[in-house]
Design a protein around this motif. Structure first.
Motif, PDB file in Angstrom:
ATOM      1  N   ARG A 165      31.171  48.822  34.140  1.00 51.94           N
ATOM      2  CA  ARG A 165      32.270  48.193  33.754  1.00 51.94           C
ATOM      3  C   ARG A 165      32.949  47.958  35.011  1.00 51.94           C
ATOM      4  N   ILE A 166      33.568  46.761  35.194  1.00 53.67           N
ATOM      5  CA  ILE A 166      33.747  46.173  36.545  1.00 53.67           C
ATOM      6  C   ILE A 166      35.119  45.721  36.148  1.00 53.67           C
ATOM      7  N   PRO A 167      36.397  45.806  37.134  1.00 55.23           N
ATOM      8  CA  PRO A 167      37.613  45.006  36.889  1.00 55.23           C
ATOM      9  C   PRO A 167      37.383  43.312  36.842  1.00 55.23           C
ATOM     10  N   PHE A 168      38.425  42.634  36.382  1.00 55.29           N
ATOM     11  CA  PHE A 168      38.262  41.419  36.277  1.00 55.29           C
ATOM     12  C   PHE A 168      39.056  40.794  37.511  1.00 55.29           C
ATOM     13  N   MET A 169      38.517  40.796  38.597  1.00 63.38           N
ATOM     14  CA  MET A 169      39.072  40.130  39.669  1.00 63.38           C
ATOM     15  C   MET A 169      38.834  38.727  39.897  1.00 63.38           C
ATOM     16  N   PRO A 205      42.838  34.336  44.803  1.00 61.82           N
ATOM     17  CA  PRO A 205      41.708  35.349  44.788  1.00 61.82           C
ATOM     18  C   PRO A 205      41.824  36.625  45.163  1.00 61.82           C
ATOM     19  N   LYS A 206      40.965  37.655  44.607  1.00 59.55           N
ATOM     20  CA  LYS A 206      41.061  39.060  44.762  1.00 59.55           C
ATOM     21  C   LYS A 206      42.224  39.649  43.836  1.00 59.55           C
ATOM     22  N   GLY A 257      35.458  34.878  37.799  1.00 63.04           N
ATOM     23  CA  GLY A 257      35.340  36.167  37.966  1.00 63.04           C
ATOM     24  C   GLY A 257      34.458  36.604  39.294  1.00 63.04           C
ATOM     25  N   ASN A 258      35.139  37.754  39.887  1.00 67.60           N
ATOM     26  CA  ASN A 258      34.180  38.245  41.163  1.00 67.60           C
ATOM     27  C   ASN A 258      33.189  39.107  40.927  1.00 67.60           C
ATOM     28  N   ASN A 259      32.059  38.601  41.651  1.00 66.30           N
ATOM     29  CA  ASN A 259      30.816  39.554  41.679  1.00 66.30           C
ATOM     30  C   ASN A 259      30.913  40.725  42.539  1.00 66.30           C
ATOM     31  N   PHE A 260      30.673  41.919  42.065  1.00 64.34           N
ATOM     32  CA  PHE A 260      30.841  42.982  42.991  1.00 64.34           C
ATOM     33  C   PHE A 260      29.464  43.763  43.581  1.00 64.34           C
ATOM     34  N   LYS A 261      29.846  44.233  44.637  1.00 61.18           N
ATOM     35  CA  LYS A 261      28.557  45.277  45.058  1.00 61.18           C
ATOM     36  C   LYS A 261      29.069  46.634  44.833  1.00 61.18           C
ATOM     37  N   LYS A 302      34.858  51.542  46.707  1.00 61.65           N
ATOM     38  CA  LYS A 302      36.248  51.434  47.472  1.00 61.65           C
ATOM     39  C   LYS A 302      37.537  51.117  46.830  1.00 61.65           C
ATOM     40  N   LEU A 303      37.275  50.476  45.456  1.00 58.44           N
ATOM     41  CA  LEU A 303      38.295  50.274  44.533  1.00 58.44           C
ATOM     42  C   LEU A 303      38.573  51.540  43.641  1.00 58.44           C
ATOM     43  N   GLY A 304      37.857  52.438  43.653  1.00 58.14           N
ATOM     44  CA  GLY A 304      38.060  53.671  43.182  1.00 58.14           C
ATOM     45  C   GLY A 304      37.413  53.750  41.451  1.00 58.14           C
TER      46      GLY A 304
END
Length: 451
Positions: free
Chosen positions: A222-226, A243-244, A300-304, A310-312
């Motif tokens: 599960r990822i944030p909606f950035m 953005p961000k 939406g942003n894709n995350f590594k 880093k975002l916790g």
């Protein structure tokens, strides 16, 4: 260029494994003063690309890249040298040696494969350590994100925590799909209640069907909606979105994850609402319009995984090993790879699973190598292929090392040596079986390419 890099890694890995496997036969044969007539990388039907005789052995490279071989005098093998076998046995021939020596010669190639695989895994652990997302970290947060139709059809839901597959705890989150392939029962925690889910018998077949449509992983983190971008044709192009920005609240509904934001938007289709975004550690309320389809109109942003750490959101494991620590770690990884491979073979031989459809040949093996040269990936794959090759050669099929081992063990137990005619026929049957399997596997590859 990508194909060339993949092919180069594949050929190098295959050549290394073949040469070392055959050395596993060659060295004990020489130690027991058995004549080795040929030592070949690849098969040399009719002619060789390179060959040179040194002493009593011809060393060469054939033109058919389907394996390699050592031709040991007085042994019924793929050469089917009936003329030699019709002559009286000579002291330097394989058939003249004691059964225990013949057994060691036959097991030499398999032994080298297993030792090589274990050694590579040990050195990988020592050189690179391990970097992965622990499944415990996902469970410690808020479970998985289910956006795949197959996962939904089985009954998985957002927030489920995968506790075990067939009673075995899943260590790495990226290993969940493989665990599902090999398993039958999944234990999950859903809002504090432990539930058992039975995977469909044809799960592997369904998994292959969904891959035709390039669907993502069966279960995701599960990822944030950035917000990555607000396109010019968006209904919210004039809104104060940047953005961000991370959406943390939708019209009074707290939203930590992307799936929660999506679900909240569906409640306010076609409405003007306010959302709260996190921007540079501060919260900002923004007036937006939700489309009739329940969309914000942004990308939406894709995350590594490093970004999520880093975002916790998750805690990644980064384990370094001393050499003494790398030995048991490499051993355990080797055993895990072997047991997983055996489980997959069992699925292949059960027609109900449809796993046979996924059987592949040289093209499939070549595809698993990365499109950019990576020594870490190269050695990872080579270690796995070495263990796989060792196990396959140990199967009790005539024409494979395991077939010869069975006949030799029978001789040692009963005191009766199988006749040369019987061994010849067994070799032919085994060879036909292997060619059939080879044609089927590579035929699958070609069929998939054309589809």
């Amino acid at each position: 260029m990508e194909i060339l890099i993949k092919a180069s890694q594949f050929i190098l890995s295959l050549s290394l494994l073949i040469v070392l496997h055959e050395l596993g036969h060659f060295i004990p044969a020489k130690l027991f003063k058995t004549k080795v007539e040929k030592f070949y990388l690849f098969f040399d039907y009719k002619f060789s690309l390179v060959k040179k005789k040194v002493g009593e052995t011809v060393y060469g490279i054939g033109w058919i890249p389907l394996g390699g071989y050592v031709k040991i005098a007085g042994m019924i093998d793929e050469s089917m040298d009936k003329e030699q076998m019709a002559l009286p046995p000579k002291p330097w021939e394989f058939r003249s040696k004691p059964a225990w020596q013949r057994l060691i010669i036959m097991l030499g190639g398999v032994f080298v494969n297993f030792v090589l695989g274990i050694f590579i895994y040990i050195m990988l652990m020592y050189a690179y350590g391990e970097q992965f997302l622990p499944n415990d970290s996902v469970n410690a947060k808020d479970g998985v994100w289910v956006q795949d139709s197959l996962a939904m059809s089985i009954g998985f839901k957002n927030g489920d925590k995968i506790l075990a597959v067939d009673g075995e705890k899943v260590r790495e989150f990226r290993g969940i799909t493989l665990a599902f392939i090999n398993g039958e029962n999944v234990t999950i925690d859903r809002n504090g209640e432990v539930i058992e889910k039975v995977l469909p018998v044809d799960f592997i077949s369904k998994l292959m069907d969904r891959r035709k449509n390039d669907e993502g992983p069966i279960l995701s983190t599960r990822i944030p909606f950035m917000i990555a971008e607000v396109p010019k044709d968006s209904q919210n192009k004039q809104a104060d979105l940047k953005p961000k920005d991370i959406i943390v609240n939708v019209n009074g509904i707290d939203t930590k994850y992307y799936d929660e934001v999506e679900n909240a938007f569906k409640q306010f289709k076609g409405q003007n609402i306010s959302i709260t975004v996190k921007r540079d550690e501060t919260l900002k309320e923004v007036a937006v319009q939700i489309s009739d389809k329940g969309k914000l109109g942004v990308f939406g942003n894709n995350f590594k995984m490093d970004d999520l750490e880093k975002l916790g959101y998750y805690d990644l494991a980064d384990i370094e090993y001393t050499f003494s620590e790398a030995i048991p770690a490499g051993w355990h990884k080797s055993v895990k790879k072997l047991t997983d491979y055996i489980k997959q073979l069992k699925k292949i031989f059960n027609p109900k699973t449809g796993a046979y459809r996924g059987l592949g040949g040289f093209i499939s093996i070549g595809k698993i190598f990365p499109s950019t040269w990576s020594w870490q990936a190269f050695w990872e794959i080579t270690a796995f292929l070495s263990i796989m090759l060792g196990f396959m050669n140990l199967l009790p099929i005539p024409a494979l090392d395991g077939g010869h081992v069975v006949f030799t063990l029978w001789e040692m137990i009963t005191g009766k040596k199988p006749g040369d005619k019987f061994l010849e026929y067994a070799q032919i049957v085994g060879f036909i079986l292997l060619i059939t399997l080879l044609l089927f596997a590579n035929g699958n590859d070609i069929f998939r390419l054309f589809k």
